[in-house]
Design a protein around this motif. Structure first.
Motif, mmCIF file in Angstrom:
data_model
loop_
_atom_site.group_PDB
_atom_site.id
_atom_site.type_symbol
_atom_site.label_atom_id
_atom_site.label_comp_id
_atom_site.label_asym_id
_atom_site.label_seq_id
_atom_site.Cartn_x
_atom_site.Cartn_y
_atom_site.Cartn_z
ATOM 1 N N VAL A 84 0.841 -1.199 0.000
ATOM 2 C CA VAL A 84 0.000 0.000 0.000
ATOM 3 C C VAL A 84 0.874 1.246 0.000
ATOM 4 O O VAL A 84 0.680 2.178 -0.798
ATOM 5 C CB VAL A 84 -0.947 0.012 1.215
ATOM 6 C CG1 VAL A 84 -1.857 1.238 1.176
ATOM 7 C CG2 VAL A 84 -1.765 -1.263 1.269
ATOM 8 N N LEU A 118 1.235 4.301 -2.837
ATOM 9 C CA LEU A 118 0.996 5.710 -2.524
ATOM 10 C C LEU A 118 2.221 6.568 -2.815
ATOM 11 O O LEU A 118 2.116 7.636 -3.435
ATOM 12 C CB LEU A 118 0.597 5.855 -1.052
ATOM 13 C CG LEU A 118 -0.790 5.342 -0.651
ATOM 14 C CD1 LEU A 118 -0.935 5.322 0.864
ATOM 15 C CD2 LEU A 118 -1.874 6.230 -1.273
ATOM 16 N N LEU A 156 -1.371 1.459 -7.160
ATOM 17 C CA LEU A 156 -2.069 1.850 -5.937
ATOM 18 C C LEU A 156 -3.253 0.934 -5.666
ATOM 19 O O LEU A 156 -3.463 0.496 -4.524
ATOM 20 C CB LEU A 156 -2.543 3.297 -6.048
ATOM 21 C CG LEU A 156 -3.317 3.847 -4.837
ATOM 22 C CD1 LEU A 156 -2.480 3.726 -3.569
ATOM 23 C CD2 LEU A 156 -3.732 5.296 -5.081
ATOM 24 N N GLU A 157 -4.022 0.619 -6.691
ATOM 25 C CA GLU A 157 -5.159 -0.296 -6.519
ATOM 26 C C GLU A 157 -4.673 -1.675 -6.072
ATOM 27 O O GLU A 157 -5.289 -2.320 -5.210
ATOM 28 C CB GLU A 157 -5.940 -0.410 -7.823
ATOM 29 C CG GLU A 157 -6.713 0.841 -8.193
ATOM 30 C CD GLU A 157 -7.305 0.764 -9.599
ATOM 31 O OE1 GLU A 157 -8.350 1.399 -9.830
ATOM 32 O OE2 GLU A 157 -6.698 0.077 -10.454
ATOM 33 N N LEU A 206 -3.596 -1.462 -2.371
ATOM 34 C CA LEU A 206 -4.763 -1.397 -1.475
ATOM 35 C C LEU A 206 -5.451 -2.753 -1.365
ATOM 36 O O LEU A 206 -6.047 -3.072 -0.328
ATOM 37 C CB LEU A 206 -5.747 -0.337 -1.974
ATOM 38 C CG LEU A 206 -5.287 1.118 -1.821
ATOM 39 C CD1 LEU A 206 -6.264 2.063 -2.518
ATOM 40 C CD2 LEU A 206 -5.155 1.490 -0.347
ATOM 41 N N THR A 207 -5.371 -3.548 -2.413
ATOM 42 C CA THR A 207 -5.959 -4.891 -2.366
ATOM 43 C C THR A 207 -5.319 -5.732 -1.275
ATOM 44 O O THR A 207 -5.999 -6.475 -0.557
ATOM 45 C CB THR A 207 -5.790 -5.590 -3.729
ATOM 46 O OG1 THR A 207 -6.474 -4.837 -4.721
ATOM 47 C CG2 THR A 207 -6.338 -7.012 -3.692
ATOM 48 N N ALA A 243 -3.968 -4.653 1.449
ATOM 49 C CA ALA A 243 -3.984 -3.996 2.760
ATOM 50 C C ALA A 243 -4.679 -4.841 3.825
ATOM 51 O O ALA A 243 -4.281 -4.828 4.995
ATOM 52 C CB ALA A 243 -4.656 -2.629 2.652
ATOM 53 N N TYR A 263 -12.137 -7.686 -6.167
ATOM 54 C CA TYR A 263 -11.613 -7.690 -4.794
ATOM 55 C C TYR A 263 -12.385 -8.669 -3.912
ATOM 56 O O TYR A 263 -11.804 -9.362 -3.077
ATOM 57 C CB TYR A 263 -11.690 -6.280 -4.219
ATOM 58 C CG TYR A 263 -11.234 -6.183 -2.775
ATOM 59 C CD1 TYR A 263 -9.880 -6.234 -2.457
ATOM 60 C CD2 TYR A 263 -12.159 -6.053 -1.746
ATOM 61 C CE1 TYR A 263 -9.457 -6.152 -1.145
ATOM 62 C CE2 TYR A 263 -11.739 -5.971 -0.423
ATOM 63 C CZ TYR A 263 -10.397 -6.026 -0.130
ATOM 64 O OH TYR A 263 -9.981 -5.944 1.168
#
Length: 470
Positions: free
Chosen positions: A163, A167, A308-309, A312-313, A315, A364
């Motif tokens: 993540v 970012l 970024l996607e 985040l997956t 995370a 997701y």
């Protein structure tokens, strides 16, 4: 003289100072984990900016692993002999310095060199930090609790680093290197205040085992280089390098058997669960890193997701930072380290097996059960693995035990990445099909299943030994 305990022996309770010490050591392990995880996301942007070819860009990560795994045993034994506080702080200082060099690098060769030096620094810092944890908390509930927190934060670095990498890369890939400098500098300041000095244990007559150090370090570096070469498809180079590594290891064993002050007491491998936990840890970490690479490529190459996607997956896997401190010590106290780490391996096996039914349009939500199971796997496996490695060992060998288990982790990572790459790629990542991904996902699933078998065997052996004693 050993590291002064940070707890009140009669009370055997965590004090504010002990929590502070644990926070510093966890922070250093988190720093190491997040560093390499962020690079997994940032490599494409770095390669494009510095003009690195696709076939050589992986050396940004491989050079780090080469230094890390190659110097881990030497780092662990150095901590035991020269003082854990000294080795930890020096390693952290070098880690911070070369992270900064990486951030300012304007050429590929300088960046790869900085990454190798950073990996070497981590090879000294990590086992030293591990041995400070195990020597500062007595074997039993306090150490299990401390190692659960320590392992959870370290594993959180692997997951949350994806993540953070996504970012930071959106701003500039250089922040992937500068962020560890800021965190590492803070840890240095606090660490100098909280980590109590310990005296060197270097034998006064026989000195330091230079021959053993050079031999085993060269062997470890050669093995990792061979694994990386194998992943690149350079079979002949890998075979020759492995042959050289085997010769070095034979020479190391022969030397250690007659050395008056061996770098590694060979009989330590027969003690307790050090060998079984290290082997299982190698398989577990290999399975995880292989899985992470495959899912990252699937999401970005087949599904077209952004870094970024993708970050985040992953995370949700950071949930292990909550699960491990709250649940793992209770389970260890009730069932023992072998049972709990085996449950972690089983959770990983189930997680990776779910991805064998991968489809081209997964979202997701489809990945969520797998990611949650991975969180539980790390929560149950990472801390107990570390605890099992030092169970019953004299405090003077905690550093080298930490070096052994962490070396196994790094070899597992390199082996897992190479194995899934070989299975996945007939030509290049861009040509991989959905069927290729499904086939490659059998590798982490099988590796995790083998870890379950090793853990279950160790668990059964411990239960049998306990019944005999009773």
């Amino acid at each position: 003289m050993t590291v002064a305990p940070v707890f009140d022996p009669p009370a055997q309770q965590m004090t504010p100072r002990s929590w502070g010490l644990l926070l510093v050591l966890c922070g250093a392990l988190f720093l190491e984990g997040i560093d390499i995880a962020m690079l997994n996301v940032a490599v494409p942007a770095i390669a494009a900016d510095l003009g690195l070819a696709t076939g050589t860009a992986h050396w940004i990560i491989s050079a780090y692993v080469l230094g890390y795994a190659g110097f881990m045993l030497l780092g662990g034994r150095s901590a035991d002999l020269f003082g854990r506080r000294r080795v930890f702080l020096v390693g952290l200082t070098v880690f911070v310095a070369f992270s900064g060099v990486g951030g300012f690098a304007d050429s590929g060769w300088l960046l790869v060199t900085a990454r190798f030096a950073t990996g070497v620094a981590a090879g000294f810092m990590t086992p030293a930090g591990f041995s400070i944890v195990t020597s500062s908390f007595p074997e039993g509930p306090l150490r299990n609790r401390a190692l659960s927190v320590y392992g959870a934060v370290g594993a959180g670095g692997f997951t949350l680093g994806m993540v953070a990498g996504g970012l930071l890369t959106t701003a500039s890939w250089r922040w992937v290197f500068f962020a560890p400098v800021v965190l590492g500098a803070l840890l240095l300041v606090v660490g100098r205040a909280l980590i109590r000095p310990d005296q060197p244990r270097l034998p006064s007559t026989s000195g330091f085992d230079v021959v053993g150090s050079v031999t085993v370090t060269a062997a470890m570096v050669s093995i990792v280089f061979a694994l990386v070469s194998l992943g690149e498809g350079h079979t002949a180079t890998a075979a020759l390098t492995l042959a050289g590594a085997a010769a070095l290891l034979v020479g190391f064993v022969l030397w250690e058997r007659r050395s008056p002050a061996p770098l590694l007491r060979l009989s330590i491998l027969r003690h307790g669960m050090l060998l079984s936990s290290s082997t299982a840890g190698l398989l577990f970490m290999g399975a995880f890193f292989g899985f992470q690479l495959l899912v990252t490529l699937y999401l970005q190459e087949l599904r077209g997701w952004t870094p970024l996607e993708t970050g985040l997956t992953f995370a949700i896997m950071g949930a292990d930072m909550v699960i491990a401190p709250l649940l793992t010590p209770l389970l260890v106290a009730r069932l023992g380290t072998a049972a709990v780490m085996t449950a972690g391996f089983a959770s990983a096996t189930a997680a990776f097996a779910l991805t064998l039914r991968l489809e081209a349009d997964w979202t997701y939500v489809d990945l969520l059960p797998t990611l949650l199971l991975v969180a539980f796997a790390f929560a149950f496996a990472y801390g107990p693995l570390a605890a099992a490695a030092t169970e019953g060992l004299d405090e003077s060998e905690h550093g080298v035990a930490g070096g052994i288990v962490n070396t196994a982790f790094q070899f597992g990572a390199a082996l897992g990445l190479s194995a899934v790459t070989i299975v996945l790629l007939g030509a290049s990542p861009e040509d991989a099909t959905l069927d290729d991904y499904r086939r490659a996902l059998f590798v982490p699933t099988a590796a995790a299943a083998l870890a379950v078998a090793i853990g279950a065997t160790a668990w059964a052996r411990r239960r049998g030994g306990a019944r005999q004693r009773n």
